[in-house]
Write an enzyme that holds these catalytic residues in place. Structure first.
Site, PDB file in Angstrom:
ATOM      1  N   GLY A 115      15.065  -6.404  27.252  1.00 24.27           N
ATOM      2  CA  GLY A 115      14.626  -5.038  27.520  1.00 24.27           C
ATOM      3  C   GLY A 115      13.789  -4.956  28.782  1.00 24.27           C
ATOM      4  O   GLY A 115      12.790  -5.641  28.904  1.00 24.27           O
ATOM      5  N   SER A 116      14.158  -4.103  29.728  1.00 27.87           N
ATOM      6  CA  SER A 116      13.483  -4.122  31.010  1.00 27.87           C
ATOM      7  C   SER A 116      13.903  -2.928  31.860  1.00 27.87           C
ATOM      8  O   SER A 116      14.526  -1.984  31.379  1.00 27.87           O
ATOM      9  CB  SER A 116      13.804  -5.437  31.736  1.00 27.87           C
ATOM     10  OG  SER A 116      15.196  -5.704  31.661  1.00 27.87           O
ATOM     11  N   ARG A 117      13.576  -3.007  33.156  1.00 29.51           N
ATOM     12  CA  ARG A 117      13.887  -1.925  34.080  1.00 29.51           C
ATOM     13  C   ARG A 117      14.086  -2.501  35.477  1.00 29.51           C
ATOM     14  O   ARG A 117      13.462  -3.498  35.844  1.00 29.51           O
ATOM     15  CB  ARG A 117      12.727  -0.918  34.070  1.00 29.51           C
ATOM     16  CG  ARG A 117      12.856   0.205  35.072  1.00 29.51           C
ATOM     17  CD  ARG A 117      11.741   1.202  34.827  1.00 29.51           C
ATOM     18  NE  ARG A 117      11.275   1.839  36.036  1.00 29.51           N
ATOM     19  CZ  ARG A 117      10.221   2.645  36.097  1.00 29.51           C
ATOM     20  NH1 ARG A 117       9.521   2.891  35.007  1.00 29.51           N
ATOM     21  NH2 ARG A 117       9.866   3.192  37.230  1.00 29.51           N
TER      22      ARG A 117
END
EC number: 4.1.1.65
Length: 237
Positions: free
Chosen positions: A205-207
């Site tokens: 999970g990240s950006r």
């Protein structure tokens, strides 16, 4: 039953090699960073071979990690002067923002496109534009939820500045998230990068933020789904 198209005059393969090739073309390969996690799940399943719950948990863990670390092949566009998505996910921001200060650039806002990666998305990062890596800088920080606007400023991140053959600078930033606690970046200063190539990974999970030069024509909008290396985010000026 539908069949895979073949060149005229070629005969279809048969037997085990054909079956193996079909499986390989259907199941995406695994990024090497995921192999220890998959091995851990399989090891747990092996230890619990006499206990179906332990065995099932281990196999489920190995399967989940295999899905998370999948590394499907992608075909970038052959158009010149375009910027492609550096990651799979949802476009969560299309705005203007000042690039990370550690890059030493003028404190002037640039067009920015942010892509949020859920735990179900492919988590490898792709080079958004061909060029030379002129800066690669890692900065420690917090682990706020990656979909929050302030995550780009407060969270741990890794920035890569790429100079294209026409002299434009494109910046791609891997941002850690609430669950993501490990950023992997293989790019180094001086590397000649090809559009669509895999250069890194963020776990769980990240950006990813992409900063564009002034005058770029943005071709996506907030809420749109992006496919890494294939979705065209913008055209360079």
């Amino acid at each position: 039953m539908a069949r895979r198209p073949r060149p005229a005059g070629s005969e279809p393969d048969s037997g085990i090699p054909h079956i193996v090739e079909l499986v390989r073309s259907t199941i995406p390969p695994i990024h090497p960073a995921g192999l220890p996690f998959i091995a851990g799940g399989l090891g747990l399943a092996g230890l619990g071979v006499r206990n179906r719950w332990v065995r099932g948990t281990g196999l489920a863990l190995a399967g989940a990690c295999a899905g998370f670390f999948r590394h499907p092949p992608r075909v970038p566009p052959n158009r010149a002067d375009v910027v492609v998505a550096a990651a799979d996910g949802q476009v969560c921001l299309v705005d203007r923002a000042v690039p990370p200060p550690e890059l030493g650039l003028p404190a002037e806002p640039l067009p920015r496109i942010s892509i949020f990666l859920s735990v179900f998305d492919v988590h490898v990062q792709r080079v958004p534009v061909a060029g030379e890596a002129t800066a690669v800088i890692h900065r420690s920080g917090q682990f706020l939820s990656a979909d929050r606007a302030e995550a780009s400023v407060a969270n741990e991140r890794n920035s890569v500045q790429i100079r294209t053959r026409t002299g434009h600078d494109v910046i791609v930033v891997q941002i850690a998230g609430l669950i993501a606690r490990r950023i992997v970046c293989h790019a180094k200063v001086g590397d000649q990068l090809s559009i669509g190539d895999t250069y890194g990974l963020i776990r769980f999970g990240s950006r990813v933020d992409t900063y564009l030069p002034e005058g770029s024509k943005i071709l996506v909008q907030q809420g749109q789904r992006a496919v890494g290396a294939e979705t065209v985010l913008a055209e360079l000026p």
